[in-house]
Design a protein around this motif. Structure first.
Motif, short mmCIF file in Angstrom:
data_model
loop_
_atom_site.label_atom_id
_atom_site.label_comp_id
_atom_site.label_asym_id
_atom_site.label_seq_id
_atom_site.Cartn_x
_atom_site.Cartn_y
_atom_site.Cartn_z
N UNK A 169 0.88 -1.18 0.00
CA UNK A 169 0.00 0.00 0.00
C UNK A 169 0.91 1.23 0.00
N UNK A 170 1.69 1.34 -1.05
CA UNK A 170 2.75 2.34 -1.13
C UNK A 170 2.24 3.57 -1.87
N UNK A 171 2.40 4.72 -1.23
CA UNK A 171 2.06 6.00 -1.84
C UNK A 171 3.33 6.82 -2.02
N UNK A 172 3.37 7.66 -3.04
CA UNK A 172 4.59 8.46 -3.29
C UNK A 172 4.87 9.41 -2.12
N UNK A 173 6.00 9.24 -1.49
CA UNK A 173 6.44 10.12 -0.39
C UNK A 173 7.94 10.35 -0.55
N UNK A 174 8.40 11.49 -0.06
CA UNK A 174 9.82 11.81 -0.14
C UNK A 174 10.33 12.24 1.23
N UNK A 175 11.54 11.80 1.50
CA UNK A 175 12.21 12.18 2.75
C UNK A 175 13.62 12.65 2.42
N UNK A 176 14.25 13.27 3.39
CA UNK A 176 15.64 13.69 3.25
C UNK A 176 16.49 12.74 4.06
N UNK A 177 17.33 11.96 3.39
CA UNK A 177 18.12 10.98 4.12
C UNK A 177 19.15 10.31 3.25
N UNK A 178 19.74 9.26 3.81
CA UNK A 178 20.76 8.49 3.11
C UNK A 178 20.09 7.29 2.44
N UNK A 179 20.18 7.16 1.13
CA UNK A 179 19.47 6.06 0.44
C UNK A 179 19.91 4.68 0.91
N UNK A 180 21.21 4.49 1.15
CA UNK A 180 21.69 3.17 1.55
C UNK A 180 21.15 2.78 2.92
N UNK A 181 21.16 3.73 3.85
CA UNK A 181 20.66 3.41 5.19
C UNK A 181 19.15 3.19 5.18
N UNK A 182 18.42 4.02 4.44
CA UNK A 182 16.97 3.83 4.37
C UNK A 182 16.63 2.51 3.69
N UNK A 183 17.41 2.12 2.71
CA UNK A 183 17.19 0.82 2.05
C UNK A 183 17.39 -0.32 3.06
N UNK A 184 18.44 -0.20 3.88
CA UNK A 184 18.68 -1.23 4.88
C UNK A 184 17.56 -1.27 5.92
N UNK A 185 17.01 -0.10 6.26
CA UNK A 185 15.90 -0.03 7.21
C UNK A 185 14.70 -0.83 6.68
N UNK A 186 14.31 -0.56 5.45
CA UNK A 186 13.15 -1.26 4.87
C UNK A 186 13.45 -2.75 4.73
N UNK A 187 14.66 -3.07 4.32
CA UNK A 187 15.02 -4.47 4.12
C UNK A 187 14.97 -5.25 5.43
N UNK A 188 15.47 -4.66 6.50
CA UNK A 188 15.45 -5.35 7.79
C UNK A 188 14.03 -5.57 8.29
N UNK A 189 13.17 -4.55 8.14
CA UNK A 189 11.79 -4.69 8.62
C UNK A 189 11.02 -5.72 7.80
N UNK A 190 11.19 -5.69 6.48
CA UNK A 190 10.49 -6.67 5.63
C UNK A 190 11.02 -8.08 5.89
N UNK A 191 12.36 -8.20 6.02
CA UNK A 191 12.94 -9.52 6.29
C UNK A 191 12.47 -10.06 7.63
N UNK A 192 12.36 -9.18 8.62
CA UNK A 192 11.87 -9.62 9.93
C UNK A 192 10.42 -10.11 9.83
N UNK A 193 9.58 -9.39 9.05
CA UNK A 193 8.19 -9.81 8.88
C UNK A 193 8.07 -11.12 8.13
N UNK A 194 8.87 -11.28 7.06
CA UNK A 194 8.82 -12.53 6.30
C UNK A 194 9.35 -13.70 7.10
N UNK A 195 10.30 -13.43 8.02
CA UNK A 195 10.87 -14.52 8.80
C UNK A 195 9.87 -15.07 9.81
N UNK A 196 9.00 -14.19 10.33
CA UNK A 196 8.10 -14.63 11.40
C UNK A 196 6.63 -14.65 10.99
N UNK A 197 6.28 -14.03 9.87
CA UNK A 197 4.88 -13.96 9.48
C UNK A 197 4.39 -15.26 8.86
#
Length: 496
Positions: free
Chosen positions: A372-400
């Motif tokens: 349910x992704x809507x276009x949003x923009x933030x000011x940040x580091x792309x690599x760190x934000x990518x790792x943030x999303x990856x960790x949360x999704x991986x955690x959900x897939x591991x236990x969901x």
């Protein structure tokens, strides 16, 4: 540059004291000098008034000299003055010219003037007065009390004038019959009276400066004594003894804020050391297990000749364990960079929706993730934000059990990122600790996807550090046996 603060304070105090005492001493000296000069001028006025009163005992005619042709004339009539009839008239053609000089005094009058023109009794402040009186033509009538010849001074319209002439103080007035009266006295009596005053002022000033410096030294010692206590307390802190604190009641009120800041710093330092000790112990423990697996499989493979499939099995275990160790080391490095505030990372505009879509594409089972992704923009580091999303999704897939739902949206000045899974949830006892490093609630959350990254207990800790680095917040809400929701709030691009 003097590095000692106490010495600088003493020097500044000495300069201030010297300036203050010197200024006060100069004020006293100048005030006494003006007072003595005023008293001296008063004495000179009295003497001049006495001489003026004596001169007024003689008539203007007596002071102006005998008539022409008189028997008292010495040397005959003065040049240019007619003798005989019309003696009181000026010669023809002399109207409008300067008046003729007066005639000399009669000898009898001169003798009387010389005898009666005297100074009053000597005063206390000016015992060595002298005077001189001139006739209107500049002829010296009488001089007394001084040997050297004095030139007749000019008078300012008849008003009394005071002036310093060398080492003397003099007063000039216009006397009767256009005479000029000068009264003077040496300034030496004033200087003799000022010398002991100046000497006493100098001694008192030196004593005040000395006492002031001693007092300043004692005060500075009292001021720096609490600082010595603070330094001693700080020096007693070690990696194994961080419990010492400075008693706020033992220092002055002005140092209370400093003590509070230092105590808070010591608290943070103690917490940081404890975290470091825990982190080191946990990291050692986490690395010890895969290393033991690697060594065990290698020893097992080398213990005796085996079939090729047995070697393949051991090597596969070694490869999987090495991959897990690599993932663990990378996560440890990420946390280390987080502790160092991610040096080298630069923030820029990031489309969080596009980044989330790219992250999901890396997962082979991304089809199970509801988006349910809507276009949003933030000011940040792309690599760190990518790792943030990856960790949360991986955690959900591991236990969901039934997949994960990923959503992004804006909420005023913030961007909201949510990751929800339909897994077993987290117990209320474990929920406050899920962001701690190396903490795993595996007893409550059974991993349903063993191929997903994770299992080190560092993923959520890394997520928290990344979010804090970007000025946001991350929270977790879980219902045991039903679902778990991670909510990330970041400043939007306009807000950032």
């Amino acid at each position: 540059m003097i590095r000692s603060l106490r010495l600088r304070l003493l020097l500044w105090s000495a300069l201030v004291l010297l300036a203050t005492v010197g200024g006060f001493g100069w004020f006293i000296h100048w005030s006494v000098l003006l007072s003595l000069e005023a008293e001296l001028d008063s004495e000179l006025e009295k003497s001049a008034a006495a001489l003026d009163a004596t001169l007024r005992l003689f008539s203007s005619r007596e002071l102006s000299g005998p008539p022409p042709g008189s028997e008292f004339m010495e040397g005959g009539p003065p040049p240019g003055r007619p003798f005989g009839k019309g003696k009181d008239r000026p010669p023809p053609g002399s109207q409008g010219k300067a008046p003729l000089p007066p005639l000399p005094l009669r000898p009898a009058v001169r003798n009387r003037v010389m005898a009666e023109l005297k100074l009053p009794p000597k005063s206390r402040i000016s015992p060595e007065q002298y005077f001189a009186i001139w006739m209107p033509d500049g002829t010296l009538l009488k001089q007394e009390g001084i040997d050297e010849e004095i030139d007749m001074p000019e008078t300012a319209g008849g008003a009394a004038t005071f002036a310093k002439y060398g080492h003397n103080r003099e007063m000039v007035i216009r006397g009767p019959g256009l005479t000029t009266v000068l009264v003077g006295t040496p300034l030496e009596p004033i200087n003799r009276r000022l010398d002991p005053i100046d000497r006493n002022l100098a001694l008192a000033g030196c004593a005040i400066v000395a006492l002031g410096l001693i007092g300043q030294w004692w005060i500075s010692r009292q001021i720096f004594k609490p600082l010595a206590t603070i330094a001693r307390t700080a020096s007693e802190l070690t990696a194994t003894s961080l419990g010492g604190r400075i008693d706020e009641k033992s220092v002055d009120l002005e140092l209370t804020d400093l003590v509070k800041v230092l105590n808070k710093t010591f608290d943070r330092l103690e917490i940081a050391f404890k975290k470091q000790a825990t982190f080191t112990a946990d990291a050692s423990h986490e690395l010890r297990t895969p290393l033991a697996v690697l060594r065990g499989q290698a020893e097992l493979a080398l213990s005796r000749p085996r079939q090729p499939e047995e070697y393949v099995r051991s090597l596969s275990i070694i490869v999987d364990t090495s991959a897990r160790m690599t993932d663990l080391v990378e996560r440890l490095l990420t946390l280390a960079r987080a502790d160092a505030e991610f040096p080298g990372h630069e923030h820029k505009a990031v489309n969080l929706a596009e980044l989330a879509t790219a992250v999901l594409a890396d997962f082979p089972n991304s089809h199970s993730v509801e988006q349910a992704i809507r276009p949003v923009q933030v000011l940040g580091d792309p690599l760190l934000l990518r790792q943030l999303i990856q960790n949360l999704v991986a955690n959900g897939l591991a236990y969901g059990k039934t997949g994960v739902r990923l959503s992004t949206r804006t909420d005023g000045a913030s961007v909201i990122l949510k990751v929800r899974d339909k897994g077993p949830g987290i117990s209320p006892e474990d929920l406050p600790r899920i962001f701690d490093r190396f903490f795993r609630a595996d007893k409550a959350r059974v991993r349903t996807n063993t191929q997903s990254p994770g299992g080190t207990g560092l993923g959520l800790s890394i997520c928290r550090e990344i979010v804090l680095r970007h000025g946001g917040s991350i929270t977790c809400r879980s219902v045991p046996g039903k679902e778990t929701l991670f909510r990330v709030e970041l400043p939007s691009l306009a807000e950032g």
